[in-house]
Each structure stands twice: as C-alpha cells, then as structure tokens.
Design a protein around this motif. Sequence first.
Motif, PDB file in Angstrom:
ATOM      1  N   ALA A  56       3.800  -8.619 -13.548  1.00 15.56           N
ATOM      2  CA  ALA A  56       4.559  -8.136 -12.390  1.00 15.56           C
ATOM      3  C   ALA A  56       5.589  -7.099 -12.812  1.00 15.56           C
ATOM      4  N   VAL A  57       6.272  -7.350 -13.926  1.00 14.79           N
ATOM      5  CA  VAL A  57       7.264  -6.391 -14.420  1.00 14.79           C
ATOM      6  C   VAL A  57       6.598  -5.055 -14.723  1.00 14.79           C
ATOM      7  N   CYS A  58       5.479  -5.097 -15.454  1.00 10.22           N
ATOM      8  CA  CYS A  58       4.819  -3.855 -15.842  1.00 10.22           C
ATOM      9  C   CYS A  58       4.275  -3.093 -14.642  1.00 10.22           C
ATOM     10  N   THR A  59       3.733  -3.815 -13.687  1.00 11.55           N
ATOM     11  CA  THR A  59       3.234  -3.157 -12.481  1.00 11.55           C
ATOM     12  C   THR A  59       4.371  -2.486 -11.729  1.00 11.55           C
ATOM     13  N   ALA A  60       5.492  -3.171 -11.600  1.00 12.38           N
ATOM     14  CA  ALA A  60       6.646  -2.599 -10.909  1.00 12.38           C
ATOM     15  C   ALA A  60       7.141  -1.345 -11.628  1.00 12.38           C
ATOM     16  N   LEU A  61       7.177  -1.385 -12.957  1.00 12.99           N
ATOM     17  CA  LEU A  61       7.619  -0.219 -13.718  1.00 12.99           C
ATOM     18  C   LEU A  61       6.694   0.968 -13.481  1.00 12.99           C
ATOM     19  N   GLN A  62       5.380   0.701 -13.441  1.00 14.08           N
ATOM     20  CA  GLN A  62       4.435   1.781 -13.190  1.00 14.08           C
ATOM     21  C   GLN A  62       4.620   2.367 -11.800  1.00 14.08           C
ATOM     22  N   LEU A  63       4.818   1.511 -10.806  1.00 19.87           N
ATOM     23  CA  LEU A  63       5.034   1.993  -9.445  1.00 19.87           C
ATOM     24  C   LEU A  63       6.290   2.860  -9.361  1.00 19.87           C
ATOM     25  N   LEU A  64       7.371   2.411  -9.967  1.00 22.41           N
ATOM     26  CA  LEU A  64       8.619   3.182  -9.931  1.00 22.41           C
ATOM     27  C   LEU A  64       8.436   4.535 -10.621  1.00 22.41           C
ATOM     28  N   GLU A  65       7.661   4.549 -11.697  1.00 25.67           N
ATOM     29  CA  GLU A  65       7.382   5.819 -12.367  1.00 25.67           C
ATOM     30  C   GLU A  65       6.586   6.749 -11.452  1.00 25.67           C
ATOM     31  N   HIS A  66       5.620   6.186 -10.733  1.00 26.09           N
ATOM     32  CA  HIS A  66       4.853   7.013  -9.792  1.00 26.09           C
ATOM     33  C   HIS A  66       5.767   7.615  -8.732  1.00 26.09           C
ATOM     34  N   TRP A  67       6.712   6.837  -8.224  1.00 25.11           N
ATOM     35  CA  TRP A  67       7.577   7.355  -7.165  1.00 25.11           C
ATOM     36  C   TRP A  67       8.542   8.409  -7.718  1.00 25.11           C
ATOM     37  N   GLN A  68       8.955   8.273  -8.966  1.00 23.09           N
ATOM     38  CA  GLN A  68       9.780   9.319  -9.577  1.00 23.09           C
ATOM     39  C   GLN A  68       8.981  10.603  -9.785  1.00 23.09           C
ATOM     40  N   ASP A  69       7.666  10.475  -9.987  1.00 19.56           N
ATOM     41  CA  ASP A  69       6.830  11.608 -10.385  1.00 19.56           C
ATOM     42  C   ASP A  69       5.928  12.114  -9.262  1.00 19.56           C
ATOM     43  N   VAL A  70       6.321  11.907  -8.012  1.00 17.65           N
ATOM     44  CA  VAL A  70       5.480  12.327  -6.896  1.00 17.65           C
ATOM     45  C   VAL A  70       5.116  13.812  -7.003  1.00 17.65           C
ATOM     46  N   ALA A  71       6.110  14.661  -7.270  1.00 18.57           N
ATOM     47  CA  ALA A  71       5.851  16.103  -7.335  1.00 18.57           C
ATOM     48  C   ALA A  71       4.973  16.448  -8.532  1.00 18.57           C
ATOM     49  N   GLU A  72       5.259  15.857  -9.680  1.00 21.91           N
ATOM     50  CA  GLU A  72       4.475  16.126 -10.885  1.00 21.91           C
ATOM     51  C   GLU A  72       3.026  15.693 -10.705  1.00 21.91           C
ATOM     52  N   ASP A  73       2.819  14.520 -10.138  1.00 27.63           N
ATOM     53  CA  ASP A  73       1.453  14.044  -9.916  1.00 27.63           C
ATOM     54  C   ASP A  73       0.725  14.922  -8.904  1.00 27.63           C
ATOM     55  N   ARG A  74       1.443  15.348  -7.872  1.00 33.54           N
ATOM     56  CA  ARG A  74       0.840  16.228  -6.869  1.00 33.54           C
ATOM     57  C   ARG A  74       0.373  17.526  -7.518  1.00 33.54           C
ATOM     58  N   ALA A  75       1.154  18.047  -8.456  1.00 31.19           N
ATOM     59  CA  ALA A  75       0.768  19.276  -9.147  1.00 31.19           C
ATOM     60  C   ALA A  75      -0.515  19.082  -9.953  1.00 31.19           C
ATOM     61  N   ARG A  76      -0.775  17.853 -10.366  1.00 32.96           N
ATOM     62  CA  ARG A  76      -2.014  17.547 -11.087  1.00 32.96           C
ATOM     63  C   ARG A  76      -3.154  17.203 -10.136  1.00 32.96           C
ATOM     64  N   GLY A  77      -2.875  17.255  -8.834  1.00 31.28           N
ATOM     65  CA  GLY A  77      -3.904  16.959  -7.851  1.00 31.28           C
ATOM     66  C   GLY A  77      -4.034  15.491  -7.522  1.00 31.28           C
ATOM     67  N   ARG A  78      -3.036  14.682  -7.917  1.00 38.23           N
ATOM     68  CA  ARG A  78      -3.106  13.242  -7.699  1.00 38.23           C
ATOM     69  C   ARG A  78      -2.009  12.802  -6.739  1.00 38.23           C
TER      70      ARG A  78
END
Length: 312
Positions: A169-191
């Motif tokens: 649960a901790v690791c999943t939450a950390l990954q989700l928070l990273e995704h929300w911090q990186d919305v623009a960066e991921d979008r630039a990669r097409g994701r």
Amino acid sequence: MSGSRGTGRSRAAEGAENFPVALRVLPRELRVALRAVYDVVRVIDDLGDEPGPVARSGTETNTGDTAGRRVARLNAFATDLGLVWAGGLPDAAVLRALVPVVRERGLTQDPFDRLIAANLADQRVERYETFADLLGYCALSAVPIGRLVLQLFGVDAPAGSPVEQRADAVCTALQLLEHWQDVAEDRARGRVYLPADDLRVFGVAEADLDAPRATPALARLVRYETDRALELLGTGAAVVADLHGWARIAVAGYVAGGRAAGDALLRVRGDVLGGLASTRRRDVLRHLVVALASARSAPARFSQASTVRSTP
C-alpha cells in the motif's frame, strides 16, 4: 520505496525523490546494497522512457527511438538480468554490481522481472480507464520496490502477510503521488495516468493537460487523486510499527517522503501544470519524526513481525 520511474542519471535524480531519505542515515553496507538495487531500477526505467542510449546500461541503440526499440532494449536487459541468478556474468555494469547484493541479501528475481514488465507495458498502454486499472499497473511498477526493500533488510514478510500488504500500500501510494507530480512530464511522453473515467467525471479533457496552467476542474481532480493516494498511504503507514532497527527508519523515511509529496501537491492546490509541486526536505523531516514517534507508541501487533540483519 517509490516506484520505478541508470547510474549517472540516477545520482542526479535521487535529490528529487524519497529514496535517498534512507540512504543518508543507514550504515554503509546497507547504503551500498540499496544503491545497487536503485541503479538497476533506474536503468530499467530509462530503457523504457529515454529516446537514446542509456549510460552503462549494456544495451546501446541509435538515437532515433521507437517503442519497438525500447522493447528490444528491455528484453535484452531482461536476458542479461537473468544471468545474475543463473550464475553467469552480466554485461551491464549495474547488474555486475548487483550480483554480490543478491548473494548476500537473498534477493529474488521476480520483483525485477515485474519492473521490466511495467516498462514493457508502458510501450503499449498509454491510458488507464479506471483507478483499478491503474492500481494493476502499480502492482508491476511500484509494489516490487517495497518487496525488494523488505528483502534487503531481511524482513520476514510472507506472501499475503499484513507486513507485505501494508508495504504494498505504501509503495502504491508513493507511485500514485509521483504520477500526480509528473502529470505534465508524462503527458509530454504521450502518457496519461489520470484515470479516464475520473477525467470524465471531473469534466477534464486530455487537451487541458497541454495548457500552461491547470483548469479549475483539473486542479480539483488532482486534489481528489492526491487525497485518495494519501488515504492509501495512511493505511499502509502502520508497517513502520511492524518493523525494527534500520528497516523501521528507512521505511519511515519513505512514508515521510510520500506525505511530503502530498503536501507539495496540495500546496500548489492541484495546479501541477503551472506550479512545481516539489517536495521540501523540511516537510520530509517533519513527517519522519511523526512516523517514528507513532511507531514507538504503537502496540505490538505481531510477535514476529519482522527480523532485520542490521540494527542501529
């Protein structure tokens, strides 16, 4: 303990993630072991993300890149990785450095295979319809990190045990928070990792992710997803009290890093396009103190929750 996202680039990237919270306080032998694992994780991630050759990865390509080339690089690295457990000599420097850690700490191959599978999935899946679908991806991209950390510290966490479930649960939450911090960066990669059904519910179009600032609807969605990730982090944070010695300190650091990432997202009020939701070290330290204090005051839940090879 954050999710997959090597070596030269990984050193620079460490400063922006919660992984080094543990590195700075642990004894040298544990720092070396964690770095060896971290470097392999970063190479796997780079092979799935970067458009050109990855330094010291052992798999070079032309600078022109396609998903097909990235798949080929990942598969080649997976073959090289298998030599670590087959008794051969890997080509990649990061894998050669991993060999003694695997032997001394008893690391298994499966978590690394799952990380490669997550990056292979990134080559064919760019959107997630539901939050449940995204959690399925996190089971490949994030959960293996926590299980490797537990193995490194010699924690007794049988499959399906409360300790393992909380760490997941901790690791999943950390990954989700990273995704929300990186919305623009991921979008630039097409994701786009924001679930499609949540985008629709909040009235957010994918084109809104290309704007210089978040629309009010997007900001609300990011805050909603942040709250959901922090709630998941809270359910897993009890794992800190299950652990002892250096394992407790390290995992408390990861939990603290996640809470500080949540602080950063809420500080920009969900505008992850117009404001940098960067984690502040003082927030990590503040949450670390709270996590350790809470663990010390928590009643013992298990007579043998964990064992560790090294204690402070």
